[in-house]
Design a protein around this motif. Structure first.
Motif, PDB file in Angstrom:
ATOM      1  N   THR A 158       0.834  -1.199   0.000  1.00  0.00           N
ATOM      2  CA  THR A 158       0.000   0.000   0.000  1.00  0.00           C
ATOM      3  C   THR A 158       0.871   1.251   0.000  1.00  0.00           C
ATOM      4  OG1 THR A 158      -0.123   0.196   2.403  1.00  0.00           O
ATOM      5  CG2 THR A 158      -1.822  -1.174   1.335  1.00  0.00           C
ATOM      6  N   TRP A 301      -8.254  -2.606  -5.305  1.00  0.00           N
ATOM      7  CA  TRP A 301      -6.911  -3.152  -5.124  1.00  0.00           C
ATOM      8  C   TRP A 301      -6.837  -4.071  -3.901  1.00  0.00           C
ATOM      9  CZ3 TRP A 301      -2.501   0.778  -6.567  1.00  0.00           C
ATOM     10  CH2 TRP A 301      -2.756   1.296  -7.840  1.00  0.00           C
ATOM     11  N   SER A 302      -7.917  -4.107  -3.102  1.00  0.00           N
ATOM     12  CA  SER A 302      -7.928  -4.949  -1.891  1.00  0.00           C
ATOM     13  C   SER A 302      -9.208  -5.773  -1.767  1.00  0.00           C
ATOM     14  CB  SER A 302      -7.756  -4.066  -0.646  1.00  0.00           C
ATOM     15  OG  SER A 302      -6.460  -3.542  -0.565  1.00  0.00           O
ATOM     16  N   HIS A 315      -2.146  -4.625  -0.289  1.00  0.00           N
ATOM     17  CA  HIS A 315      -3.197  -4.643  -1.306  1.00  0.00           C
ATOM     18  C   HIS A 315      -3.240  -6.053  -1.900  1.00  0.00           C
ATOM     19  CE1 HIS A 315      -4.468  -0.544  -1.401  1.00  0.00           C
ATOM     20  NE2 HIS A 315      -3.345  -0.047  -1.870  1.00  0.00           N
TER      21      HIS A 315
END
Length: 349
Positions: A158, A301-302, A315
């Motif tokens: 991240t 992204w997660s 992520h």
């Protein structure tokens, strides 16, 4: 005379013109360079462990940031073009690898001290400060995703995690390291060029210089392609690289087009999204690798992260993002003391 040599010859005059000091800040590397003219490539050993990384000097200069309206596949957030002035800095020759990042995220340096029964109270202040930096929580899964470890770029990191790594590295070495600003990144990537890629406008050149969807099925070991003119490897492709800036779609509209803006920057905040990643990745089409192409992070992204609240360190779905570090010769006043403000569970996504 080479482009890089010519740029360094101009650096002193430009720095004087813009009012930047030629004196380097006191640090463990102070003898390395006190003026822009003295800046050379160097290798940073991470104290206490057998891990090191290389940096190359990026000269001061001016460039036109963004892309022209005529550039194929450009995004609206790449304009308007505007002149920018950049102070000298060093930049990681390669993207940060797992060997480097593991020391921080899995506290391998602390575990080594424990095995060797190091007197923690008697350590240098740099080590004490580095030990006090908060480390990432354990990842939900293997964040290499089977893509490999040796000389592989660290991925799924991240923005907060990358910033904290830089803070730990700075404390550990006694030298200021941080993420590049978006302007610094584009300037370093272009290396004096004005084309879509540093090597020209034809994306076919990526076969020699970058990893993308047409020639890679996963992240590749660092440094396998040719570097740009300033010695940066994988600046186009392999993994997209975090910049310090918050992503602001119309950020460029505030800058005048008739005079250089000094070090433009959109400061990070307590929000986890969106931040800027540059350079494109192994999983992207060629147009995403252009020097001016901008990318913003988002919740997708997660997606696979089952934690509630989700991790501020990892992520799970961003196998395409990593980072590289920079070291300014003299830090910008507005960036001094910069650190991540993100706190888990504060509802600031």
């Amino acid at each position: 005379m080479s482009r890089s040599t010519h740029a360094f010859c101009r650096a002193g005059a430009l720095i004087a013109l813009l009012g930047w000091s030629l004196q380097a800040p006191a640090s463990a590397q102070e003898s390395l360079a006190k003026t822009a003219a003295e800046m050379k490539p160097y290798t940073q050993q991470i104290p206490g462990v057998d891990v090191k990384f290389d940096l190359v000097p990026i000269p001061a200069g001016e460039f036109v940031m963004g892309s022209p309206a005529t550039e194929p596949k450009r995004g609206e957030d790449e304009g308007p073009q505007h002149p920018v002035a950049i102070a000298p800095f060093w930049m990681g020759k390669y993207e940060v690898t797992w060997d480097e990042y593991d020391l921080f995220c899995f506290s391998l340096d602390l575990k080594k001290k424990e095995r060797e029964k190091v007197d923690l109270a008697g350590q240098p202040e740099t080590e004490k400060k580095a030990d006090a930096v908060t480390r990432p929580t354990p990842p939900y899964a293997d964040m290499t995703f089977g893509y490999g470890h040796n000389k592989q770029p660290a991925i799924c990191i991240t923005h907060h995690s990358a910033m904290e790594y830089c803070r730990w590295l700075s404390e550990k070495t006694g030298v200021l390291y941080r993420l590049p600003t978006e302007a610094e990144w584009e300037y370093a990537c272009r290396a004096g060029s004005k084309t879509a890629y540093f090597f020209g406008d034809d994306p076919a050149g990526l076969e020699e210089y970058g990893w993308y969807v047409e020639n890679a099925e996963k992240p590749q070991p660092i440094g396998k392609k040719k570097p740009n003119p300033w010695g940066l490897y994988d600046i186009h492709g392999n993994v997209a690289e975090w910049c310090l800036d918050h992503y602001v779609p119309d950020f460029y509209k505030q800058f005048a087009g008739d005079k250089p803006t000094l070090e433009p920057f959109a400061a990070p905040s307590a929000k986890e999204y969106p931040y800027v990643a540059r350079g494109g990745s192994w999983d992207d089409d060629a147009d995403k690798l252009r020097s001016a192409a901008r990318r913003s992070s988002n919740l997708e992204w997660s997606v696979q992260d089952p934690q509630r609240p989700q991790s501020i360190w990892w992520h799970t779905d961003a196998t395409f993002v990593g980072f590289r570090v920079v070291r300014p010769l003299n830090e910008q006043e507005k960036l001094k003391g910069m650190k991540s403000l993100v706190v888990k569970g504060k509802g600031t996504r």
